[in-house]
Design a protein around this motif. Structure first.
Motif, mmCIF file in Angstrom:
data_model
loop_
_atom_site.group_PDB
_atom_site.id
_atom_site.type_symbol
_atom_site.label_atom_id
_atom_site.label_comp_id
_atom_site.label_asym_id
_atom_site.label_seq_id
_atom_site.Cartn_x
_atom_site.Cartn_y
_atom_site.Cartn_z
ATOM 1 N N VAL A 1 25.363 54.561 58.076
ATOM 2 C CA VAL A 1 24.476 53.436 57.763
ATOM 3 C C VAL A 1 23.093 53.956 57.368
ATOM 4 O O VAL A 1 22.522 54.810 58.050
ATOM 5 C CB VAL A 1 24.346 52.480 58.968
ATOM 6 C CG1 VAL A 1 23.256 51.431 58.712
ATOM 7 C CG2 VAL A 1 25.671 51.796 59.249
ATOM 8 N N TYR A 2 22.591 53.432 56.244
ATOM 9 C CA TYR A 2 21.217 53.669 55.836
ATOM 10 C C TYR A 2 20.438 52.375 56.065
ATOM 11 O O TYR A 2 20.712 51.364 55.421
ATOM 12 C CB TYR A 2 21.142 54.046 54.357
ATOM 13 C CG TYR A 2 21.772 55.369 54.021
ATOM 14 C CD1 TYR A 2 21.026 56.556 54.042
ATOM 15 C CD2 TYR A 2 23.120 55.455 53.669
ATOM 16 C CE1 TYR A 2 21.608 57.775 53.731
ATOM 17 C CE2 TYR A 2 23.704 56.662 53.352
ATOM 18 C CZ TYR A 2 22.949 57.823 53.387
ATOM 19 O OH TYR A 2 23.529 59.031 53.085
ATOM 20 N N LEU A 3 19.492 52.412 57.002
ATOM 21 C CA LEU A 3 18.607 51.277 57.227
ATOM 22 C C LEU A 3 17.339 51.529 56.432
ATOM 23 O O LEU A 3 16.585 52.470 56.715
ATOM 24 C CB LEU A 3 18.283 51.114 58.712
ATOM 25 C CG LEU A 3 17.295 49.995 59.043
ATOM 26 C CD1 LEU A 3 17.856 48.631 58.655
ATOM 27 C CD2 LEU A 3 16.928 50.015 60.526
ATOM 28 N N VAL A 4 17.114 50.720 55.403
ATOM 29 C CA VAL A 4 15.966 50.897 54.510
ATOM 30 C C VAL A 4 14.893 49.895 54.918
ATOM 31 O O VAL A 4 15.049 48.687 54.732
ATOM 32 C CB VAL A 4 16.378 50.696 53.034
ATOM 33 C CG1 VAL A 4 15.194 50.995 52.113
ATOM 34 C CG2 VAL A 4 17.570 51.578 52.684
ATOM 35 N N ASP A 5 13.811 50.422 55.505
ATOM 36 C CA ASP A 5 12.744 49.573 56.034
ATOM 37 C C ASP A 5 11.667 49.407 54.966
ATOM 38 O O ASP A 5 10.848 50.298 54.748
ATOM 39 C CB ASP A 5 12.170 50.212 57.301
ATOM 40 C CG ASP A 5 11.034 49.394 57.900
ATOM 41 O OD1 ASP A 5 10.834 48.230 57.464
ATOM 42 O OD2 ASP A 5 10.336 49.923 58.785
ATOM 43 N N ASN A 6 11.665 48.254 54.316
ATOM 44 C CA ASN A 6 10.626 47.946 53.332
ATOM 45 C C ASN A 6 9.349 47.426 53.983
ATOM 46 O O ASN A 6 8.391 47.102 53.286
ATOM 47 C CB ASN A 6 11.143 46.903 52.330
ATOM 48 C CG ASN A 6 11.931 47.523 51.184
ATOM 49 O OD1 ASN A 6 12.184 48.726 51.164
ATOM 50 N ND2 ASN A 6 12.337 46.707 50.229
ATOM 51 N N GLY A 7 9.352 47.352 55.316
ATOM 52 C CA GLY A 7 8.166 46.917 56.041
ATOM 53 C C GLY A 7 8.509 45.909 57.126
ATOM 54 O O GLY A 7 9.409 45.091 56.963
ATOM 55 N N GLY A 8 7.796 46.002 58.250
ATOM 56 C CA GLY A 8 7.917 44.995 59.297
ATOM 57 C C GLY A 8 9.106 45.141 60.212
ATOM 58 O O GLY A 8 9.422 44.215 60.958
ATOM 59 N N MET A 9 9.761 46.305 60.197
ATOM 60 C CA MET A 9 10.897 46.515 61.080
ATOM 61 C C MET A 9 10.389 46.976 62.445
ATOM 62 O O MET A 9 9.805 48.049 62.562
ATOM 63 C CB MET A 9 11.843 47.566 60.491
ATOM 64 C CG MET A 9 13.032 47.922 61.368
ATOM 65 S SD MET A 9 14.186 46.556 61.524
ATOM 66 C CE MET A 9 15.065 47.019 63.004
ATOM 67 N N ALA A 10 10.601 46.159 63.471
ATOM 68 C CA ALA A 10 10.146 46.494 64.822
ATOM 69 C C ALA A 10 11.226 47.282 65.555
ATOM 70 O O ALA A 10 12.385 46.867 65.603
ATOM 71 C CB ALA A 10 9.816 45.222 65.590
ATOM 72 N N ASP A 11 10.861 48.430 66.100
ATOM 73 C CA ASP A 11 11.749 49.231 66.951
ATOM 74 C C ASP A 11 13.103 49.509 66.297
ATOM 75 O O ASP A 11 14.152 49.098 66.794
ATOM 76 C CB ASP A 11 11.965 48.542 68.301
ATOM 77 C CG ASP A 11 12.756 49.431 69.268
ATOM 78 O OD1 ASP A 11 12.706 50.664 69.123
ATOM 79 O OD2 ASP A 11 13.429 48.875 70.156
ATOM 80 N N PRO A 12 13.115 50.222 65.152
ATOM 81 C CA PRO A 12 14.400 50.529 64.535
ATOM 82 C C PRO A 12 15.278 51.415 65.414
ATOM 83 O O PRO A 12 16.507 51.339 65.358
ATOM 84 C CB PRO A 12 14.008 51.247 63.241
ATOM 85 C CG PRO A 12 12.638 51.776 63.497
ATOM 86 C CD PRO A 12 11.981 50.784 64.393
ATOM 87 N N GLY A 13 14.642 52.242 66.266
ATOM 88 C CA GLY A 13 15.430 53.119 67.134
ATOM 89 C C GLY A 13 16.324 52.341 68.073
ATOM 90 O O GLY A 13 17.496 52.667 68.256
ATOM 91 N N GLY A 14 15.771 51.279 68.665
ATOM 92 C CA GLY A 14 16.571 50.459 69.568
ATOM 93 C C GLY A 14 17.714 49.784 68.855
ATOM 94 O O GLY A 14 18.832 49.681 69.386
ATOM 95 N N MET A 15 17.478 49.329 67.638
ATOM 96 C CA MET A 15 18.519 48.658 66.867
ATOM 97 C C MET A 15 19.623 49.643 66.473
ATOM 98 O O MET A 15 20.815 49.352 66.550
ATOM 99 C CB MET A 15 17.908 48.028 65.613
ATOM 100 C CG MET A 15 18.810 47.070 64.877
ATOM 101 S SD MET A 15 19.084 45.511 65.736
ATOM 102 C CE MET A 15 17.496 44.715 65.526
#
Length: 273
Positions: free
Chosen positions: A45-59
């Motif tokens: 999975v590639y999670l592409v954060d264009n902004g405003g992603m809170a706590d991607p590690g937990g997700m």
């Protein structure tokens, strides 16, 4: 190419954390079902954060605990939907690549059915699933080539005002062809909320056209896909989509919709009625 891998790109911008968690949980279930039948097939999975992603590690821990490899791409700013996916597509070395919205839930057998279909039909380069809404109703998200009237009626008129245009909308949305049991080959346009490609086909197309910031990038990519492979609607693959139209998201989205529509028609040809 890693022929034992399915890569998945999810682009987010200030996402609904609850919906995104549901999407990832459904991806875990679908990945487990795929691995049980095809033990050599894994997911990245590639999670592409264009902004405003809170706590991607937990997700992402939800995915990594299930044995799903994860890569986060961030720091590039809000580059738009298509360009965000392209950041992942450029890195992908998989056999299949799934373009997935962060508000889509996969049924447990979705990936297994999709991979099985593509393995059995090497001529297919892009697969679209049956898509239902929260009430379980089939969404008609395959499309004929749009006219300006079709787009205006479907995107901006309230339900009551659409009644005189029902036959037009039925043709545009392919309601006579699309159902929950018949495979349909070569629908002109398919929804960008779930597009499963052979990665080789997607690379040949160079991913999404970066000129679209949001809206119509899936129309563009669908039409170009027909030049290099066959496109298929496979209702044995089922997903749930929580999304809404541009008119329900405010003026900024209406403006982006209009700008992208202009770019689309300038490229592929204007059709008024």
């Amino acid at each position: 190419m890693d022929h034992g891998k399915v890569s998945v790109s999810v682009v987010v911008f200030h996402p609904d954390q609850r919906l995104l968690a549901r999407t990832f949980a459904s991806l875990v279930r679908a990945g487990r079902a795929l691995a049980r039948v095809r033990p050599g097939m894994s997911i990245h999975v590639y999670l592409v954060d264009n902004g405003g992603m809170a706590d991607p590690g937990g997700m992402l821990s939800l995915l990594s605990q299930a044995g799903i490899d994860c890569t986060t791409l961030s720091g590039h700013g809000n580059v738009g939907y298509g360009r965000g996916h392209n950041l992942a597509i450029e890195q992908a070395s998989s056999r299949y690549h799934l373009v997935l919205n962060p508000d889509v839930d996969l049924e447990p057998g979705a990936l297994l059915e999709a991979v099985a279909f593509l393995e059995a039909h090497p001529e297919a380069g892009l697969l679209a699933p049956a898509i239902v809404n929260d009430a379980g109703q089939l969404q008609y998200l395959c499309r004929q080539y749009p006219t300006l009237v079709d787009l205006f009626v479907r995107g901006f008129l309230p339900s009551a005002a659409r009644r005189p245009f029902e036959s037009r909308l039925a043709r545009y949305e392919m309601r006579a062809q699309i159902d929950e049991h018949d495979t349909i080959w070569d629908p002109p346009i398919v929804s960008g909320c779930f597009m499963l490609f052979r990665t080789s086909v997607l690379k040949k197309l160079a991913g999404f056209d970066a000129r679209y910031f949001l809206y119509f990038e899936d129309y563009d990519l669908s039409l170009r896909a027909h030049n290099v492979a066959r496109v298929v609607y496979a209702p044995s693959v089922r997903v749930l989509h929580h999304g809404g139209g541009a008119s329900r998201k405010g003026f900024a989205h209406i403006r982006m919709f209009v700008v992208s529509a202009f770019k689309f028609f300038n490229r592929f040809g204007w059709k008024w009625l």
